[in-house]
Design an enzyme around this catalytic site. Structure first.
Site, PDB file in Angstrom:
ATOM      1  N   GLY A 195       0.824  -1.215   0.000  1.00 50.74           N
ATOM      2  CA  GLY A 195       0.000   0.000   0.000  1.00 50.74           C
ATOM      3  C   GLY A 195       0.846   1.248   0.000  1.00 50.74           C
ATOM      4  O   GLY A 195       0.661   2.130   0.834  1.00 50.74           O
ATOM      5  N   ASP A 210      -3.456  -7.163  -5.204  1.00 49.60           N
ATOM      6  CA  ASP A 210      -4.396  -7.076  -4.091  1.00 49.60           C
ATOM      7  C   ASP A 210      -3.794  -7.838  -2.903  1.00 49.60           C
ATOM      8  O   ASP A 210      -3.521  -9.035  -3.020  1.00 49.60           O
ATOM      9  CB  ASP A 210      -5.726  -7.705  -4.526  1.00 49.60           C
ATOM     10  CG  ASP A 210      -6.809  -7.547  -3.471  1.00 49.60           C
ATOM     11  OD1 ASP A 210      -6.470  -7.292  -2.291  1.00 49.60           O
ATOM     12  OD2 ASP A 210      -7.985  -7.684  -3.824  1.00 49.60           O
ATOM     13  N   VAL A 211      -3.590  -7.142  -1.783  1.00 49.38           N
ATOM     14  CA  VAL A 211      -2.949  -7.814  -0.645  1.00 49.38           C
ATOM     15  C   VAL A 211      -3.770  -8.989  -0.113  1.00 49.38           C
ATOM     16  O   VAL A 211      -3.230  -9.861   0.565  1.00 49.38           O
ATOM     17  CB  VAL A 211      -2.629  -6.835   0.522  1.00 49.38           C
ATOM     18  CG1 VAL A 211      -1.524  -5.876   0.164  1.00 49.38           C
ATOM     19  CG2 VAL A 211      -3.874  -6.119   1.015  1.00 49.38           C
ATOM     20  N   ASN A 240       1.359  -2.347   5.390  1.00 48.67           N
ATOM     21  CA  ASN A 240       0.687  -1.070   5.650  1.00 48.67           C
ATOM     22  C   ASN A 240      -0.678  -0.976   4.974  1.00 48.67           C
ATOM     23  O   ASN A 240      -1.565  -0.292   5.484  1.00 48.67           O
ATOM     24  CB  ASN A 240       1.629   0.050   5.153  1.00 48.67           C
ATOM     25  CG  ASN A 240       0.902   1.352   4.921  1.00 48.67           C
ATOM     26  OD1 ASN A 240       0.656   2.105   5.845  1.00 48.67           O
ATOM     27  ND2 ASN A 240       0.535   1.619   3.663  1.00 48.67           N
ATOM     28  N   SER A 283      -3.188   0.120  14.453  1.00 48.75           N
ATOM     29  CA  SER A 283      -3.906   1.355  14.798  1.00 48.75           C
ATOM     30  C   SER A 283      -4.188   1.326  16.297  1.00 48.75           C
ATOM     31  O   SER A 283      -4.374   0.241  16.866  1.00 48.75           O
ATOM     32  CB  SER A 283      -5.231   1.404  14.036  1.00 48.75           C
ATOM     33  OG  SER A 283      -6.112   2.341  14.634  1.00 48.75           O
ATOM     34  N   TYR A 330     -12.895  -3.143  11.589  1.00 52.58           N
ATOM     35  CA  TYR A 330     -11.549  -2.551  11.487  1.00 52.58           C
ATOM     36  C   TYR A 330     -10.750  -2.819  12.767  1.00 52.58           C
ATOM     37  O   TYR A 330      -9.588  -3.246  12.714  1.00 52.58           O
ATOM     38  CB  TYR A 330     -11.695  -1.048  11.234  1.00 52.58           C
ATOM     39  CG  TYR A 330     -10.401  -0.277  11.095  1.00 52.58           C
ATOM     40  CD1 TYR A 330      -9.711  -0.255   9.879  1.00 52.58           C
ATOM     41  CD2 TYR A 330      -9.877   0.448  12.163  1.00 52.58           C
ATOM     42  CE1 TYR A 330      -8.527   0.467   9.752  1.00 52.58           C
ATOM     43  CE2 TYR A 330      -8.701   1.171  12.037  1.00 52.58           C
ATOM     44  CZ  TYR A 330      -8.029   1.182  10.829  1.00 52.58           C
ATOM     45  OH  TYR A 330      -6.862   1.896  10.702  1.00 52.58           O
ATOM     46  N   ALA A 344     -11.170  -5.157  14.967  1.00 52.45           N
ATOM     47  CA  ALA A 344     -10.847  -6.588  15.079  1.00 52.45           C
ATOM     48  C   ALA A 344      -9.654  -6.930  14.194  1.00 52.45           C
ATOM     49  O   ALA A 344      -8.751  -7.675  14.590  1.00 52.45           O
ATOM     50  CB  ALA A 344     -12.060  -7.432  14.682  1.00 52.45           C
ATOM     51  N   LYS A 387      -7.282  -4.869  13.194  1.00 56.51           N
ATOM     52  CA  LYS A 387      -6.070  -4.196  13.690  1.00 56.51           C
ATOM     53  C   LYS A 387      -5.567  -4.851  14.987  1.00 56.51           C
ATOM     54  O   LYS A 387      -4.367  -4.926  15.216  1.00 56.51           O
ATOM     55  CB  LYS A 387      -6.348  -2.702  13.898  1.00 56.51           C
ATOM     56  CG  LYS A 387      -6.612  -1.951  12.593  1.00 56.51           C
ATOM     57  CD  LYS A 387      -5.323  -1.764  11.831  1.00 56.51           C
ATOM     58  CE  LYS A 387      -5.487  -1.626  10.354  1.00 56.51           C
ATOM     59  NZ  LYS A 387      -4.221  -1.606   9.633  1.00 56.51           N
TER      60      LYS A 387
END
Ligand SMILES: NC(=O)c1ccc[n+]([C@@H]2O[C@H](COP(=O)([O-])OP(=O)(O)OC[C@H]3O[C@@H](n4cnc5c(N)ncnc54)[C@H](OP(=O)(O)O)[C@@H]3O)[C@@H](O)[C@H]2O)c1
Length: 249
Positions: free
Chosen positions: A14, A65-66, A92, A144, A157, A159, A161
């Site tokens: 990213g 695409d990761v 990232n 985060s 999000y 969960a 992170k």
């Protein structure tokens, strides 16, 4: 201070925008060859490669695409071939798709978990194989503060992170004997496209929460990541470094 990164080879997932771009340029400023990937912003990714090359380093942009396991294997293999090796992985690439749990769709949950959590697994998995073989490497995973404290409207999000942190601590334990450092940088609010989509009242709330009274620039995160990628941080592993201006103490 010379961080001893000259000639090292790095992948930053990213890297076409935001924090990833700042990390890629920060590593290149220290003399690293840097490969980035992206999914949508092709011309921006090409622009980042140009800026890496202007710093006298090799740059490479790969559309990948990761969330795709095979793409990660292919990217690591390609970087090893084109750069002659891999020393550093910075995961990232991430997204958010917010909503309260009682309205969240299955697609919302799966999409965020697939990109953020599975995406980090895919690249950590592919790089770890190289690092175990060569008995050395650095991994920094960008999480985060919301992966530590949780956040209203961000259960998917948060969960993902939080999962990245738990995975990183496990990998630090697994990879330590192979001389591989695995650390996490957990930013608070950072001024990127992701933050620009947030309504102003929530941005202002983030500033109010922050002891230093400001929103971070992407470079504030990149500086810490670059240090963790260097041997100056060789005795730091399994750590979560919050770069949040005191937003979550
Ligand atoms: N900004 C913040 O306030 C903040 C706070 C805490 C943590 N973070 C974390 O920091 C990281 C970077 O965030 P940011 O604010 O810099 O985000 P951003 O400006 O939205 O950039 C996200 C980057 O990830 C890439 N990306 C997204 N999905 C991808 C996929 N499926 N495959 C490959 N690349 C993909 C994007 O590339 P394309 O758009 O070209 O596909 C872009 O380069 C994320 O993990 C985020 O969770 C951000």
């Amino acid at each position: 201070m010379d961080l001893g990164l000259k000639g090292k080879n790095a992948i930053v997932t990213g890297g076409s925008m935001g924090i990833g771009t700042a990390i890629a340029l920060g590593l290149a400023a220290e003399g690293c060859s840097v490969a980035i990937n992206y999914r949508r912003h092709e011309s921006e990714a090409a622009g980042v490669v140009e800026r890496i090359e202007q710093l006298g380093c090799r740059g490479l942009a790969v559309k990948a695409d990761v969330a795709d396991f095979a793409d990660a294997q292919n990217m690591v293999r390609r970087v090893e071939e084109e750069f002659g090796g891999l020393d550093i992985l910075v995961c990232n690439a991430g997204i958010n798709w917010d909503g309260v749990i009682w309205k969240m769709t299955e697609e919302q949950w799966d999409t965020v978990i697939n990109v953020n959590l599975k995406g980090y697994f895919n690249y950590n998995r592919a790089a770890a194989e190289v690092f175990v073989r060569q008995k050395g490497g650095k991994i920094v995973n960008i999480s985060s503060i919301n992966g530590i404290r949780g956040k209203f409207g961000q259960s998917n999000y948060a969960a993902s992170k939080g999962g990245e942190i738990a995975m990183s601590k496990s990998l630090a334990r697994e990879l330590g004997k192979f001389n591989v450092n695995v650390n996490v940088v957990a930013p608070g609010m950072v001024m990127t496209e992701m933050a620009r989509k947030i309504p102003p009242e929530f941005l202002n709330k983030a500033v109010d929460e922050t002891v230093l009274g400001r929103i971070a620039a992407p470079e504030d995160c990149a500086n810490v990541v670059v240090f963790l990628c260097s041997d100056r941080a060789r005795h730091v592993t399994g750590e979560v470094i919050q770069v949040d201006g005191g937003q979550y103490i």
